[in-house]
Scaffold this active site. Sequence first.
Site, PDB file in Angstrom:
ATOM      1  N   THR B 153     -15.047 -15.883  39.453  1.00 44.84           N
ATOM      2  CA  THR B 153     -16.093 -15.124  38.753  1.00 44.84           C
ATOM      3  C   THR B 153     -17.184 -14.789  39.779  1.00 44.84           C
ATOM      4  O   THR B 153     -17.056 -13.819  40.502  1.00 44.84           O
ATOM      5  CB  THR B 153     -16.652 -15.895  37.542  1.00 44.84           C
ATOM      6  OG1 THR B 153     -17.067 -17.190  37.949  1.00 44.84           O
ATOM      7  CG2 THR B 153     -15.611 -16.006  36.448  1.00 44.84           C
ATOM      8  N   THR B 190     -17.663 -21.291  34.465  1.00 46.75           N
ATOM      9  CA  THR B 190     -17.763 -22.538  35.155  1.00 46.75           C
ATOM     10  C   THR B 190     -16.627 -22.970  36.000  1.00 46.75           C
ATOM     11  O   THR B 190     -15.876 -22.228  36.510  1.00 46.75           O
ATOM     12  CB  THR B 190     -18.062 -23.630  34.146  1.00 46.75           C
ATOM     13  OG1 THR B 190     -19.432 -23.571  33.984  1.00 46.75           O
ATOM     14  CG2 THR B 190     -17.618 -24.990  34.518  1.00 46.75           C
ATOM     15  N   GLU B 275     -23.867 -21.647  44.733  1.00 46.61           N
ATOM     16  CA  GLU B 275     -24.728 -20.460  44.667  1.00 46.61           C
ATOM     17  C   GLU B 275     -25.870 -20.560  45.667  1.00 46.61           C
ATOM     18  O   GLU B 275     -26.699 -21.464  45.578  1.00 46.61           O
ATOM     19  CB  GLU B 275     -25.254 -20.294  43.255  1.00 46.61           C
ATOM     20  CG  GLU B 275     -24.140 -19.954  42.296  1.00 46.61           C
ATOM     21  CD  GLU B 275     -24.612 -19.930  40.857  1.00 46.61           C
ATOM     22  OE1 GLU B 275     -24.252 -18.972  40.173  1.00 46.61           O
ATOM     23  OE2 GLU B 275     -25.308 -20.846  40.440  1.00 46.61           O
ATOM     24  N   ASN B 399     -29.408 -16.596  40.117  1.00 44.48           N
ATOM     25  CA  ASN B 399     -29.477 -17.049  38.729  1.00 44.48           C
ATOM     26  C   ASN B 399     -30.553 -16.347  37.913  1.00 44.48           C
ATOM     27  O   ASN B 399     -30.504 -16.335  36.689  1.00 44.48           O
ATOM     28  CB  ASN B 399     -29.668 -18.565  38.682  1.00 44.48           C
ATOM     29  CG  ASN B 399     -28.365 -19.268  38.993  1.00 44.48           C
ATOM     30  OD1 ASN B 399     -27.414 -19.172  38.221  1.00 44.48           O
ATOM     31  ND2 ASN B 399     -28.306 -19.924  40.137  1.00 44.48           N
TER      32      ASN B 399
END
Lengths: 404, 404
Positions: B153, B190, B275, B399
Amino acid sequence: MAVGPDTLPELKPVDGFRIGVASAGIKKPGRRDIVLMELCEGATVAGVFTKNAFCAAPVVLSKKHLAASSIRYLLVNTGNANAGTGEQGMRDATACCEALAERTGVSVEAVLPFSTGVIGEPLPVAKIVGALEAAKSDLSEDNWLNAAHGIMTTDTRAKAGCEQFEHEGKTVTLTGISKGAGMIMPNMATMLGYVATDAEVDQAQLQAWLTAATEQSFNRITVDGDTSTNDSCILAATGRSGVKVESSGEAADKFVSALNRLMLHLAQSIVRDGEGATKFVEVRVEKSASVREALDVAYTIAHSPLVKTALYASDPNWGRILACVGRAGVENLDLNAIEIYLNDVCIVEKGGRAASYTEEQGQAVMNGEEILIHVVLNRGDVCEAVWTTDLSTDYVHINADYRS
Amino acid sequence: MAVGPDTLPELKPVDGFRIGVASAGIKKPGRRDIVLMELCEGATVAGVFTKNAFCAAPVVLSKKHLAASSIRYLLVNTGNANAGTGEQGMRDATACCEALAERTGVSVEAVLPFSTGVIGEPLPVAKIVGALEAAKSDLSEDNWLNAAHGIMTTDTRAKAGCEQFEHEGKTVTLTGISKGAGMIMPNMATMLGYVATDAEVDQAQLQAWLTAATEQSFNRITVDGDTSTNDSCILAATGRSGVKVESSGEAADKFVSALNRLMLHLAQSIVRDGEGATKFVEVRVEKSASVREALDVAYTIAHSPLVKTALYASDPNWGRILACVGRAGVENLDLNAIEIYLNDVCIVEKGGRAASYTEEQGQAVMNGEEILIHVVLNRGDVCEAVWTTDLSTDYVHINADYRS
């Protein structure tokens, strides 16, 4: 960057409590970095301190002195935390207390030392001692605003508050200051709070009320989930108003209510000035079965980097809040009973997005500077709230760049 | 941005385990978003799933099917997590399983569904069903690399590994893939892991080994402390190598060792692609009295925004690490017994900065991309490690910007 207007109320003097501010040149020449507070004879003093096992030397010493003696002076320095300094740190903190005791004719145990600043550097004792006379000659009951500035480290604004109430024709005053911009900044360590009142309260009662007030104020705020080595909050009562506050009754009710308001204001002021903060957020968990589970859910949300970055982005990302409720460790959670609101907008019910919810409603809430995340567990009657900020790129810059 | 070289080992096929990849156009036309895995008859399957109470519909269904039936197909979609979708989500996940069962002549319970992507949007069942034939005709044992890409993803790189061992003249293969770039990204939810082996292992034993391996791998990594609604890891054993692995003995030792290595590699690959990550950090706590306290200390450090921003800044800020050890909740901690190292450099001993420590030594360690924070508690003989990343401005950007 801080949230809400930068205005302070009038800070009324507290009879019997004098403050002196001076510059010892600890980090920057000319910066006010020493705050001395003097209590009249007969004042009572209560204190709460960090639970961090690595607590700083001044915390160790303050606890010891508080247990051994009545207190006449509080001596605060910024620029150096005297933490992580081992045995030398204890000797240095003691030396500062001794120097002040000599100059004021009190016992060493009558002095409580406080330090905030860089961890792990030796305390510059000579500089601090050298500034004591200047601080002493500056002592005045009208010095609260200077003191609020004098205890600042990375704070972008001074934090202070004042409450008064009338009792049997007499006025009781509570005035206080606080500092802190992250829950911990071990480099510029941390949260300090000082509240003085002219009420007369015996020491044990004062300690009980301070502990209870702290639980609902300084222990309900989080910027980054860290707890410092130096956190301390002191409440001093001079008795000079002539109002004796017993453990219960009308005066006690008024006093506790004023104390709680003032402490909550001082604590929330720290959150509003949280490092990099662009939002002031209340996380309220209602209809919980216990305080423990309410706080578990509230802190899981308040500490989540994903929720905090969504707040920074003003993104009504309810999935991140829902996931936090789910992982907070609450046993036998009935997902279908839970409701989650942003301010008054219901975003989650029956295990998924509320039927009535539209992204526009959520966006309207998130665009505000003050946001309520409200979780209703529907499994009891306990309600608890904590206060926090968003997580911004500025938070990272401040904490990544600080020592370099 | 990810830490370490972006190279994958050769991914050996696993006899009896075929993979097909297709594009259903869930989020972007043409993107591979469906991965179908087919197990030969007689294969055993074990699974571990998120402990989040708000677990997604496919997790609920997978657990149910795994308990009820032998498994023949794993069906993964990206782009939509089918989480926070209530009863409709359960119906949608079931519909996908039914459609695949019809087309392959197996029972509905023989299909395990997995979804990862945006939370709270209805699953696009028609699109997924429409891609099943294409996925089916793509089935091949040589498709591991495509599968590693197909389950991505926000991952910036594919994650996969392979282990082999010889036993009594036969070769046993274990090949696996994983995805995830934050521990949770409820928008792109996730962590997923799939490992297949051609060993023959009975189901209960396979489950026990998967659970134990997960505990030391996927349960020891953290990017941001969040746990997703969709985390799942599956281990399938086809038996086709002709090597039967009993609960103990030489084959068991070899198998468990290979499985643990592969799982740790897959888990660490997720951290390396965390991330915004610029550092890969091991936090190791040694000579602890219990696993619990070792992990409490390790995670307190690994989750601290202050430690993580210092790592990002390559700042050897030992005060922040020390403060974490102090607030980790370890009872009767003897501060003077604790040592803290950055790689091999002792930074803290006897309650303060190590006498031998120089800032240059700490800086040299922090300048590296791979850093070991090593805490020695000196109160027992337990050692545990967790793996994490730094906290960068890019983490906040990723984010904060994702949904906008």
